[in-house]
Motif scaffolding. Sequence first.
Motif, mmCIF file in Angstrom:
data_model
loop_
_atom_site.group_PDB
_atom_site.id
_atom_site.type_symbol
_atom_site.label_atom_id
_atom_site.label_comp_id
_atom_site.label_asym_id
_atom_site.label_seq_id
_atom_site.Cartn_x
_atom_site.Cartn_y
_atom_site.Cartn_z
ATOM 1 N N HIS A 16 1.210 -0.950 -0.291
ATOM 2 C CA HIS A 16 -0.402 0.126 0.127
ATOM 3 C C HIS A 16 0.909 1.220 -0.322
ATOM 4 N N ASP A 17 0.490 2.191 -1.173
ATOM 5 C CA ASP A 17 1.329 3.601 -0.468
ATOM 6 C C ASP A 17 0.813 4.395 -0.139
ATOM 7 N N ASP A 18 1.155 5.026 0.897
ATOM 8 C CA ASP A 18 0.697 6.057 1.857
ATOM 9 C C ASP A 18 1.790 7.273 1.683
ATOM 10 N N ARG A 19 1.824 8.161 -0.198
ATOM 11 C CA ARG A 19 2.036 9.085 -0.707
ATOM 12 C C ARG A 19 2.209 10.054 0.865
ATOM 13 N N ALA A 40 2.614 10.198 3.540
ATOM 14 C CA ALA A 40 3.844 9.938 4.806
ATOM 15 C C ALA A 40 5.159 9.100 3.878
ATOM 16 N N GLY A 41 4.839 9.193 2.779
ATOM 17 C CA GLY A 41 5.794 8.601 2.086
ATOM 18 C C GLY A 41 6.862 7.070 2.756
ATOM 19 N N PHE A 42 5.469 6.239 2.473
ATOM 20 C CA PHE A 42 6.186 5.079 2.429
ATOM 21 C C PHE A 42 5.183 4.058 1.595
ATOM 22 N N LEU A 43 5.904 3.116 1.314
ATOM 23 C CA LEU A 43 5.064 1.674 0.351
ATOM 24 C C LEU A 43 5.664 0.640 2.305
ATOM 25 N N ARG A 44 4.053 0.210 2.378
ATOM 26 C CA ARG A 44 4.005 -0.451 3.273
ATOM 27 C C ARG A 44 3.541 -2.317 2.473
ATOM 28 N N ALA A 45 4.624 -3.066 3.277
ATOM 29 C CA ALA A 45 3.911 -4.418 3.123
ATOM 30 C C ALA A 45 3.103 -5.017 4.040
ATOM 31 N N ARG A 46 1.873 -5.377 3.864
ATOM 32 C CA ARG A 46 1.577 -6.171 4.836
ATOM 33 C C ARG A 46 0.899 -7.610 4.694
ATOM 34 N N ARG A 49 9.811 -3.023 -7.020
ATOM 35 C CA ARG A 49 9.442 -3.385 -8.351
ATOM 36 C C ARG A 49 8.038 -2.386 -7.845
ATOM 37 N N GLU A 50 7.268 -2.789 -6.887
ATOM 38 C CA GLU A 50 5.813 -1.142 -6.753
ATOM 39 C C GLU A 50 6.397 -0.427 -6.845
#
Length: 117
Positions: free
Chosen positions: A7-10, A12-18, A64-65
Amino acid sequence: MSDTEIHDDRDAGFLRARVGGADGEVAGYLQYLVLDEPRRALVPVHTVVEPEHEGKGIAGSLARELYAIAAREAMAVAPLCPFVVRWAARHPGEAPAVGDELIAAAKAAVEADPHQW
């Protein structure tokens, strides 16, 4: 990795893998900033995978994402994160190289606010 979602949290500047869906445990993240000049680019700064999830391809999926997001939005990626730099070198078809000017601008942006990174 089939039960892992990125998920991209633009803001906050994070891509998070859950793991286990959108509300699942965070298995790893990629921290990035958005650069506007000299051209719009995503700048990955850190990639972290929780120890219990290492070796499952999560960091590579995050990289990759990030490149896929940049491609969809017609942006470049100026990698500063050592993992993403290595990943990009191994995947040139998915990770177009950028010029020195953009890398220098990315480094300057990080150095301007080092406590954030």
